[in-house]
Design an enzyme around this catalytic site. Structure first.
Site, PDB file in Angstrom:
ATOM      1  N   TYR A 164       0.829  -1.204   0.000  1.00  0.00           N
ATOM      2  CA  TYR A 164       0.000   0.000   0.000  1.00  0.00           C
ATOM      3  C   TYR A 164       0.868   1.262   0.000  1.00  0.00           C
ATOM      4  O   TYR A 164       0.616   2.207  -0.756  1.00  0.00           O
ATOM      5  CB  TYR A 164      -0.910  -0.030   1.222  1.00  0.00           C
ATOM      6  CG  TYR A 164      -1.978   1.035   1.253  1.00  0.00           C
ATOM      7  CD1 TYR A 164      -3.124   0.917   0.464  1.00  0.00           C
ATOM      8  CD2 TYR A 164      -1.876   2.140   2.102  1.00  0.00           C
ATOM      9  CE1 TYR A 164      -4.126   1.886   0.503  1.00  0.00           C
ATOM     10  CE2 TYR A 164      -2.866   3.104   2.144  1.00  0.00           C
ATOM     11  CZ  TYR A 164      -3.983   2.974   1.347  1.00  0.00           C
ATOM     12  OH  TYR A 164      -4.973   3.942   1.391  1.00  0.00           O
ATOM     13  N   ALA A 166       3.949   1.606  -1.046  1.00  0.00           N
ATOM     14  CA  ALA A 166       4.631   1.744  -2.333  1.00  0.00           C
ATOM     15  C   ALA A 166       3.694   2.328  -3.383  1.00  0.00           C
ATOM     16  O   ALA A 166       4.064   3.217  -4.159  1.00  0.00           O
ATOM     17  CB  ALA A 166       5.165   0.391  -2.794  1.00  0.00           C
TER      18      ALA A 166
END
Length: 253
Positions: A164, A166
């Site tokens: 999430y 990233a």
């Protein structure tokens, strides 16, 4: 951009932040294309938009699928006759530690499936919708266009959310790149990174857990969907804003 009568696509509009953004824009007279995977949720959002004074239509589409996204934007232009903006809000979570180590053994690892599912929707979906929105705006010759990506406080690093975090970092980078590429066509971009927002998920938490979240916020209260919607509207309405991210987190960062 004056939002009155402007055609705006909002993905993940079935509930939560997406519904809040769509409804707020409807109150400003925008014409909403509401996108999600649940017809029931979309029907409720369309009703809320109409009650707020705007025009809205529902579209079922998976933003992670290229063919769905291409059809979505073609359908929106066919139905509304134009396109002025998109809010890339659709997202999912599949939380887990990168590796879980206990008593000298690896207990579990974040699976490739967990990673890929989030990247597909939260990052690739934003790429696809941004690409198709920009292409349609250029083909239509609109005088001004806006693309806003919904990021998250998690872009600063969030425990148990490699996937999430990233993706939410990536959507800010996309807004920065697109700002440079699309400025010559008067298409502006931006991102909004919400912090702890009062959604259905938080409402379902145990009171003590919810209180801990609130106490971590310097303003000592949760944000509301309307706070995020106002931030998105600010980007749309401010014609010298492009390529930047607004952190709407009550000072939590």
């Amino acid at each position: 951009m004056d939002l009155n009568q402007k055609v705006v696509v909002v993905t993940g509009a079935g509930r939560g932040l997406g519904r809040g953004i769509a409804t707020y824009f409807a109150g400003k007279g925008a014409r909403l294309a509401c996108v999600d995977l649940s017809q029931e949720d979309l029907n409720a959002t369309v009703a809320a938009c109409e009650a707020a004074g705007g025009e809205a239509r529902a579209y079922l589409a998976n933003v992670a699928k290229e063919e769905d996204v291409e059809k979505l934007f073609s359908d929106v232009v066919a139905d509304f006759g134009s396109l002025h903006g998109v809010v890339n809000n659709a997202g999912i979570t599949r939380d887990g530690l990168l590796v879980k180590y206990k008593d000298g053994e690896i207990v579990s690892k974040m699976s490739l499936q967990q990673w890929q599912a989030v990247i597909d929707v939260n990052l690739t979906g934003v790429f696809l919708c941004g690409r198709e929105a920009a292409a349609k705006m250029l083909e239509l010759g609109v005088e001004e266009g806006v693309i806003v990506n919904i990021s998250s406080l998690a872009r600063q690093g969030s425990f148990g959310q490699s996937n999430y975090a990233a993706a939410k970092t990536g959507v800010v980078a996309l807004a920065e790149v697109w700002a440079k590429e699309l400025a010559r066509y008067n298409i502006r971009t931006g991102a909004v990174a919400p912090g702890t927002i009062n959604t259905d998920m938080l409402a379902a938490m145990k009171p003590e857990a919810r209180e801990r979240l609130i106490q971590a916020v310097p303003l000592r209260r949760l944000g509301e969907a309307e706070h995020v919607a106002r931030s998105v509207a600010f980007i749309f309405e401010t014609d010298y804003f492009t390529g930047r991210c607004i952190d709407m987190d009550g000072g939590l960062r």
